[in-house]
Structure formats: C-alpha cells, structure tokens
Enzyme design. Structure first.
Site, PDB file in Angstrom:
ATOM      1  N   LYS A  15       8.531  67.257  57.850  1.00 26.29           N
ATOM      2  CA  LYS A  15       7.548  68.198  58.417  1.00 26.29           C
ATOM      3  C   LYS A  15       6.224  68.143  57.660  1.00 26.29           C
ATOM      4  O   LYS A  15       5.168  68.113  58.273  1.00 26.29           O
ATOM      5  CB  LYS A  15       8.063  69.653  58.339  1.00 26.29           C
ATOM      6  CG  LYS A  15       9.302  69.925  59.157  1.00 26.29           C
ATOM      7  CD  LYS A  15       9.655  71.411  59.156  1.00 26.29           C
ATOM      8  CE  LYS A  15       9.962  71.981  57.786  1.00 26.29           C
ATOM      9  NZ  LYS A  15      11.153  71.414  57.143  1.00 26.29           N
ATOM     10  N   ARG A  92      10.791  81.159  58.649  1.00 27.18           N
ATOM     11  CA  ARG A  92      12.060  80.612  58.167  1.00 27.18           C
ATOM     12  C   ARG A  92      13.247  81.458  58.607  1.00 27.18           C
ATOM     13  O   ARG A  92      14.382  81.113  58.315  1.00 27.18           O
ATOM     14  CB  ARG A  92      12.091  80.641  56.652  1.00 27.18           C
ATOM     15  CG  ARG A  92      11.527  79.490  55.847  1.00 27.18           C
ATOM     16  CD  ARG A  92      12.133  78.161  56.080  1.00 27.18           C
ATOM     17  NE  ARG A  92      12.376  77.380  54.885  1.00 27.18           N
ATOM     18  CZ  ARG A  92      11.476  76.671  54.230  1.00 27.18           C
ATOM     19  NH1 ARG A  92      10.235  76.623  54.627  1.00 27.18           N
ATOM     20  NH2 ARG A  92      11.831  75.981  53.166  1.00 27.18           N
ATOM     21  N   ARG A 131      13.358  62.231  46.661  1.00 29.49           N
ATOM     22  CA  ARG A 131      12.022  62.812  46.608  1.00 29.49           C
ATOM     23  C   ARG A 131      11.630  63.288  45.212  1.00 29.49           C
ATOM     24  O   ARG A 131      10.451  63.320  44.860  1.00 29.49           O
ATOM     25  CB  ARG A 131      11.982  63.984  47.597  1.00 29.49           C
ATOM     26  CG  ARG A 131      10.647  64.415  48.051  1.00 29.49           C
ATOM     27  CD  ARG A 131      10.731  65.191  49.336  1.00 29.49           C
ATOM     28  NE  ARG A 131      11.319  66.514  49.176  1.00 29.49           N
ATOM     29  CZ  ARG A 131      11.299  67.440  50.125  1.00 29.49           C
ATOM     30  NH1 ARG A 131      10.767  67.170  51.304  1.00 29.49           N
ATOM     31  NH2 ARG A 131      11.843  68.615  49.933  1.00 29.49           N
ATOM     32  N   ARG A 133      11.710  66.305  43.680  1.00 24.80           N
ATOM     33  CA  ARG A 133      11.110  67.609  43.400  1.00 24.80           C
ATOM     34  C   ARG A 133      12.089  68.429  42.557  1.00 24.80           C
ATOM     35  O   ARG A 133      13.268  68.144  42.547  1.00 24.80           O
ATOM     36  CB  ARG A 133      10.859  68.317  44.739  1.00 24.80           C
ATOM     37  CG  ARG A 133       9.468  68.794  44.927  1.00 24.80           C
ATOM     38  CD  ARG A 133       9.205  69.163  46.362  1.00 24.80           C
ATOM     39  NE  ARG A 133      10.053  70.258  46.821  1.00 24.80           N
ATOM     40  CZ  ARG A 133      10.036  70.701  48.072  1.00 24.80           C
ATOM     41  NH1 ARG A 133       9.252  70.137  48.954  1.00 24.80           N
ATOM     42  NH2 ARG A 133      10.805  71.702  48.421  1.00 24.80           N
ATOM     43  N   ARG A 144      20.112  74.477  50.271  1.00 25.33           N
ATOM     44  CA  ARG A 144      18.947  74.632  51.157  1.00 25.33           C
ATOM     45  C   ARG A 144      19.303  74.280  52.598  1.00 25.33           C
ATOM     46  O   ARG A 144      18.817  74.907  53.537  1.00 25.33           O
ATOM     47  CB  ARG A 144      17.776  73.781  50.653  1.00 25.33           C
ATOM     48  CG  ARG A 144      17.132  74.424  49.427  1.00 25.33           C
ATOM     49  CD  ARG A 144      16.191  73.508  48.707  1.00 25.33           C
ATOM     50  NE  ARG A 144      15.128  73.055  49.555  1.00 25.33           N
ATOM     51  CZ  ARG A 144      14.502  71.894  49.407  1.00 25.33           C
ATOM     52  NH1 ARG A 144      14.859  71.077  48.438  1.00 25.33           N
ATOM     53  NH2 ARG A 144      13.545  71.562  50.212  1.00 25.33           N
TER      54      ARG A 144
HETATM   55  P1  AMP Z   1       9.518  73.888  51.531  1.00 27.18           P
HETATM   56  O1  AMP Z   1       8.457  73.152  50.807  1.00 27.18           O
HETATM   57  O2  AMP Z   1       9.074  74.388  52.876  1.00 27.18           O
HETATM   58  O3  AMP Z   1      10.817  73.145  51.585  1.00 27.18           O
HETATM   59  O4  AMP Z   1       9.803  75.222  50.688  1.00 27.18           O
HETATM   60  C1  AMP Z   1      10.279  75.156  49.359  1.00 27.18           C
HETATM   61  C2  AMP Z   1      10.865  76.519  48.972  1.00 27.18           C
HETATM   62  O5  AMP Z   1       9.857  77.532  49.073  1.00 27.18           O
HETATM   63  C3  AMP Z   1      11.992  76.998  49.887  1.00 27.18           C
HETATM   64  O6  AMP Z   1      13.250  76.471  49.510  1.00 27.18           O
HETATM   65  C4  AMP Z   1      11.906  78.508  49.690  1.00 27.18           C
HETATM   66  O7  AMP Z   1      12.463  78.897  48.445  1.00 27.18           O
HETATM   67  C5  AMP Z   1      10.400  78.734  49.591  1.00 27.18           C
HETATM   68  N1  AMP Z   1       9.800  78.985  50.931  1.00 27.18           N
HETATM   69  C6  AMP Z   1       8.925  78.189  51.607  1.00 27.18           C
HETATM   70  N2  AMP Z   1       8.567  78.751  52.775  1.00 27.18           N
HETATM   71  C7  AMP Z   1       9.238  79.922  52.853  1.00 27.18           C
HETATM   72  C8  AMP Z   1       9.305  80.954  53.822  1.00 27.18           C
HETATM   73  N3  AMP Z   1       8.619  80.893  54.985  1.00 27.18           N
HETATM   74  N4  AMP Z   1      10.116  82.018  53.555  1.00 27.18           N
HETATM   75  C9  AMP Z   1      10.796  82.114  52.421  1.00 27.18           C
HETATM   76  N5  AMP Z   1      10.795  81.169  51.468  1.00 27.18           N
HETATM   77  C10 AMP Z   1      10.026  80.072  51.667  1.00 27.18           C
END
Ligand code: AMP
Length: 186
Positions: A15, A92, A131, A133, A144
């Site tokens: 994404k 989310r 990746r 991270r 996740r």
């Molecule tokens: P991402 O980069 O989108 O995979 O997000 C990394 C982490 O940030 C996730 O595993 C959550 O802990 C937090 N996170 C990102 N977006 C959200 C959201 N909309 N709601 C809650 N937690 C989020």
C-alpha cells in the site's frame, strides 16, 4: 478525476509504495498514519512515546490518537483548496471508518474509491520479513496479520456495501500493480 480515495489491505501488500507513487502523480496528499506515527516516535514527542510500545507489539494505537492526526491533516488540506487525498493505513477498524465518515461530512467531502490490495498470507510474510522494520520480526508480523483479519478486514464488507470497493491483485511488479490501480481511476 478521482481525488479522494483510500487504500485497504493487509500489512505487506504494498500500500505504501503504491500510495506514494499515485499521490505524487496526481498531486494528492498522501496520508499514511503509520508514517506519521513513526515520525512522532522518531521525534520523541509525547504522542510518539504513547504510540511506540503499542506499535512494537503490532497492535493498533488508540482511535482517538490516530483520529486527531487525520483530522488536522484533512482540515489543513481542505483549507488549501484542491483538497485531494489518499489515505493509506487508515481507517483500520469500523470505529475509525465511522469517525472518518463524520469528519468528511463536516468537511463536505466524500470517499470516491476504496482500493483493496489483496495478497496471500505466505507472500505477505516473506515480504514483511525482508523489509527490516523494527516491528517486522516474525512473531510481531503474525500478530499484525491477525489484527488485520480481526479488526481491519471487516472494512472490506463495510465499503463493499457502500458501493465504494474495488479489489486488485497485489502480486507482480510495482509497475504491474500500479497499472491495475490506475485502471480503476477516472
Ligand atoms: P503501517 O505502517 O500502516 O503498517 O502501521 C504501522 C503501525 O502503526 C501499526 O501496526 C499500528 O501500530 C500503527 N497504526 C498505523 N495506522 C494506524 C491506525 N489507523 N490505527 C491504529 N494504529 C495504526
């Protein structure tokens, strides 16, 4: 031209890469809640400190925290005129989707398209493991994916019923996937 859209899909579906490219090509605000949260963590802000441990566990940070971030960004973007945006990693869960609807109603805006990026769990796991991270070790990744299935996947039905959802197969090269997404846009 489609200018208000969101990307939905499991972690590792690509994404972020696709959202960044598409937003740049169309002059949209790319709003990635994950990127914004990581920036807060890196800057050591109070918000970052609150989010850090939750993110490291692969869980979702609180809706109120994420919503505060999204609200201020979308209000700023609405104020500058054109107002196009691409949401990546938000909403989310259903509560966030409902809150987004209320926020957009306030701004007199609507989601035009939800792009669902679909990919097998096996491929996702491999991509995420490569990746590097800090929240990408295997146990956290599995968690996740579970959080995605339990909390985020219900949004597929939510947006399908709203008549907004279009799915793309998220395997292949970055260019191939970008082509499939572009084909959905006006
Ligand atoms: P991402 O980069 O989108 O995979 O997000 C990394 C982490 O940030 C996730 O595993 C959550 O802990 C937090 N996170 C990102 N977006 C959200 C959201 N909309 N709601 C809650 N937690 C989020």
């Amino acid at each position: 031209m489609t200018s208000r859209l969101l990307f939905l899909g499991p972690p590792g579906a690509g994404k972020g890469t696709q959202a960044q490219q598409l937003a740049a090509a169309r002059g949209l605000l790319h709003l990635s809640t994950g990127d914004l949260l990581r920036a807060e963590v890196a800057a050591g802000t109070a918000l970052g400190l609150e989010a850090e441990a939750v993110m490291a566990r692969g869980e979702l940070v609180s809706d109120s925290l994420v919503l505060a971030i999204v609200r201020s960004r979308l209000e700023q973007q609405a104020a500058v005129g054109a107002g196009g945006w691409l949401l990546d990693g938000f909403p989310r869960n259903v509560a966030q989707a409902d809150a987004l609807k209320t926020l957009l109603d306030d701004l007199g805006q609507q989601i035009e398209l939800v792009v669902l990026m679909e990919l097998d769990d096996g491929v996702l796991l491999q991509r995420l493991l490569s990746r590097g991270r800090t929240d990408d070790n295997e146990a956290v990744i599995r968690h996740r994916l579970e959080v995605y299935r339990e909390q985020t996947a219900p949004l597929i039905r939510y947006y399908r019923e709203a008549g907004l959802l279009q799915a793309v197969e998220a395997d292949g090269t970055v260019e191939e996937i970008a082509g499939r997404i572009t084909a959905l846009l006006d």
